[in-house]
Scaffold this motif. Sequence first.
Motif, PDB file in Angstrom:
ATOM      1  N   SER A  46      -9.652   6.923  -6.260  1.00 21.81           N
ATOM      2  CA  SER A  46      -9.984   7.332  -4.891  1.00 21.81           C
ATOM      3  C   SER A  46      -8.825   7.007  -3.957  1.00 21.81           C
ATOM      4  O   SER A  46      -8.013   6.129  -4.234  1.00 21.81           O
ATOM      5  CB  SER A  46     -11.265   6.654  -4.393  1.00 21.81           C
ATOM      6  N   VAL A  47      -8.775   7.750  -2.880  1.00 24.67           N
ATOM      7  CA  VAL A  47      -7.799   7.516  -1.825  1.00 24.67           C
ATOM      8  C   VAL A  47      -8.591   7.441  -0.529  1.00 24.67           C
ATOM      9  O   VAL A  47      -9.282   8.392  -0.169  1.00 24.67           O
ATOM     10  CB  VAL A  47      -6.750   8.654  -1.753  1.00 24.67           C
ATOM     11  N   THR A  59      -3.964   3.799   4.573  1.00 21.49           N
ATOM     12  CA  THR A  59      -4.425   4.460   3.359  1.00 21.49           C
ATOM     13  C   THR A  59      -4.389   3.472   2.207  1.00 21.49           C
ATOM     14  O   THR A  59      -3.402   2.757   2.032  1.00 21.49           O
ATOM     15  CB  THR A  59      -3.541   5.675   3.040  1.00 21.49           C
ATOM     16  N   THR A  60      -5.454   3.428   1.440  1.00 26.13           N
ATOM     17  CA  THR A  60      -5.534   2.576   0.254  1.00 26.13           C
ATOM     18  C   THR A  60      -5.812   3.454  -0.952  1.00 26.13           C
ATOM     19  O   THR A  60      -6.715   4.288  -0.932  1.00 26.13           O
ATOM     20  CB  THR A  60      -6.651   1.525   0.405  1.00 26.13           C
ATOM     21  N   SER A  74      -8.975  -2.272 -12.845  1.00 18.99           N
ATOM     22  CA  SER A  74      -8.792  -1.471 -11.635  1.00 18.99           C
ATOM     23  C   SER A  74      -7.971  -2.260 -10.634  1.00 18.99           C
ATOM     24  O   SER A  74      -7.869  -3.485 -10.709  1.00 18.99           O
ATOM     25  CB  SER A  74     -10.140  -1.078 -11.036  1.00 18.99           C
ATOM     26  N   GLY A  75      -7.385  -1.530  -9.707  1.00 17.97           N
ATOM     27  CA  GLY A  75      -6.584  -2.157  -8.674  1.00 17.97           C
ATOM     28  C   GLY A  75      -6.519  -1.257  -7.459  1.00 17.97           C
ATOM     29  O   GLY A  75      -7.012  -0.131  -7.468  1.00 17.97           O
ATOM     30  N   ALA A  76      -5.910  -1.779  -6.425  1.00 26.15           N
ATOM     31  CA  ALA A  76      -5.733  -1.017  -5.192  1.00 26.15           C
ATOM     32  C   ALA A  76      -4.375  -1.363  -4.618  1.00 26.15           C
ATOM     33  O   ALA A  76      -3.883  -2.471  -4.774  1.00 26.15           O
ATOM     34  CB  ALA A  76      -6.836  -1.340  -4.201  1.00 26.15           C
ATOM     35  N   ASP A  77      -3.779  -0.403  -3.954  1.00 29.43           N
ATOM     36  CA  ASP A  77      -2.476  -0.614  -3.340  1.00 29.43           C
ATOM     37  C   ASP A  77      -2.369   0.281  -2.120  1.00 29.43           C
ATOM     38  O   ASP A  77      -3.081   1.273  -2.004  1.00 29.43           O
ATOM     39  CB  ASP A  77      -1.361  -0.297  -4.336  1.00 29.43           C
ATOM     40  N   PRO A  84      -0.804   9.481  -3.461  1.00 37.19           N
ATOM     41  CA  PRO A  84      -1.086  10.430  -4.544  1.00 37.19           C
ATOM     42  C   PRO A  84      -2.508  10.971  -4.404  1.00 37.19           C
ATOM     43  O   PRO A  84      -3.351  10.383  -3.737  1.00 37.19           O
ATOM     44  CB  PRO A  84      -0.952   9.567  -5.803  1.00 37.19           C
ATOM     45  N   GLY A  85      -2.745  12.085  -5.033  1.00 34.84           N
ATOM     46  CA  GLY A  85      -4.076  12.696  -4.993  1.00 34.84           C
ATOM     47  C   GLY A  85      -5.033  12.044  -5.977  1.00 34.84           C
ATOM     48  O   GLY A  85      -4.621  11.412  -6.950  1.00 34.84           O
ATOM     49  N   ARG A  86      -6.323  12.219  -5.730  1.00 36.53           N
ATOM     50  CA  ARG A  86      -7.355  11.696  -6.621  1.00 36.53           C
ATOM     51  C   ARG A  86      -7.204  12.323  -8.001  1.00 36.53           C
ATOM     52  O   ARG A  86      -6.866  13.489  -8.132  1.00 36.53           O
ATOM     53  CB  ARG A  86      -8.724  12.012  -6.036  1.00 36.53           C
TER      54      ARG A  86
END
Length: 137
Positions: A46-47, A59-60, A74-77, A84-86
């Motif tokens: 997801s974005v 934006t995450t 999983s991670g987030a940045d 990038p797109g989903r």
Amino acid sequence: MSSGDAWFFIGLGLVLAAHFPFVLIMLVRTRARRRTWTRVTGTVTSVRTKRRNDGETRTTVHYRYTDATGQQRSGADTPWFRAPGRKSDIAVVYDPDDPGRSEAASTTWLNVLFPITLVLLALGVWSLVAGIQSLTR
């Protein structure tokens, strides 16, 4: 050049050059992680973009990857540039000693930040030299 102008150039030079050590430390640490951490391909799940009260947006990017043991992680940045797109693939690096610790491995920000930092450093050094030379005349 007057004495006041010389001190202005010295102050400007210090301000422009002072950030260089901090950026250099950040770049060295990031490159060290990229060399020692395990690189895998992750998938964007997801974005999310949130608008803050001050009008800025943040934006995450959330992603999944599989570590060396086959476990899904999983991670987030937060991307520095274009998100990038989903469902797209992204490069991810994770700490082999703590596979849950990861980051997106985009080097775009490194490739842009370092040249800008060098230009600011050069301007800072030039400004310092010009100010000091003016004072010594």
